[in-house]
Design a protein around this motif. Sequence first.
Motif: not given
Length: 269
Positions: A197-199, A226-229, A233-237
């Motif tokens: 995962s990375y933000t 995308c997991k969360n925005s 920021t945007q987070t991918y897992e």
Amino acid sequence: MGTYIMRAVGIPVAVDFTIWPKMDLGHSWCAVWNNKRFYSFGPGEDQPEVHARMFSQKRHRRPAKVYRYQFNPLHYGKISSTGGYQTFLNTPLWRDVTHEYLDKTIEIEVPVWDKEKNNLHGKVYLCVHNYYEWKPLAVGSYLENGMCSFKNVVGDNIFMVANVTDNGALRYLTAPFYVSPNGEVHLFIPQPEQKFSYTFDKKKRSRDYTLHYWDVDRKSFVSIPCKNSTDSTQTYEQIPENALYWLTLPERIVNQRVFFIEQDTIRRY
């Protein structure tokens, strides 16, 4: 204009050119002949010594290859092609002068992707990812051991090798790869069984980006959900390790550069 003015008063000036490896698009400038060698400069911009240092010390302005446009009345206006594919590299008016600049040049050898070993014919091109496509930057050769070789190249860049299909399209022969300044090659072959995962920070706040990775089998960039925005920021897992990545906005803009992640740090090219 600077070229024409200087030639009109008897000063021998040539035009040099590159496709940027760390920025989109390309650039042309001049080189003046003096004391049995050429000195690069920017007409109306940079004196020779300043120009040479800029093209060696400023990371984003370090060319991987430089070509000089030569006038030859036998070839003027002609472009040869391979399999219908048109590129300036097949024009006899361009001469490789990368070795005349300050950065050390190297020879690159990179293995052909196993599934493409039966497609080795015609010319082979060293490509950089520039403005949404892989653009040929140099012509190389095949070696009998299944490797592709390119001479007189500046390292610390990301490349991919291609040849041309019968219908005139580029066929990618290798995985994308990073070449160190000394010529060491690291292939970006995604590991789908190893994910992380990375933000990412958004350069343009409140705008949603899309993260892609290069799939070596599909030979294209594949998007990752995308997991969360948030606004910033945007987070991918589900990011496969050891891949080449690309983070883009929906609209087509310059300098959305490819990158890889090393020790939790983005290295953009």
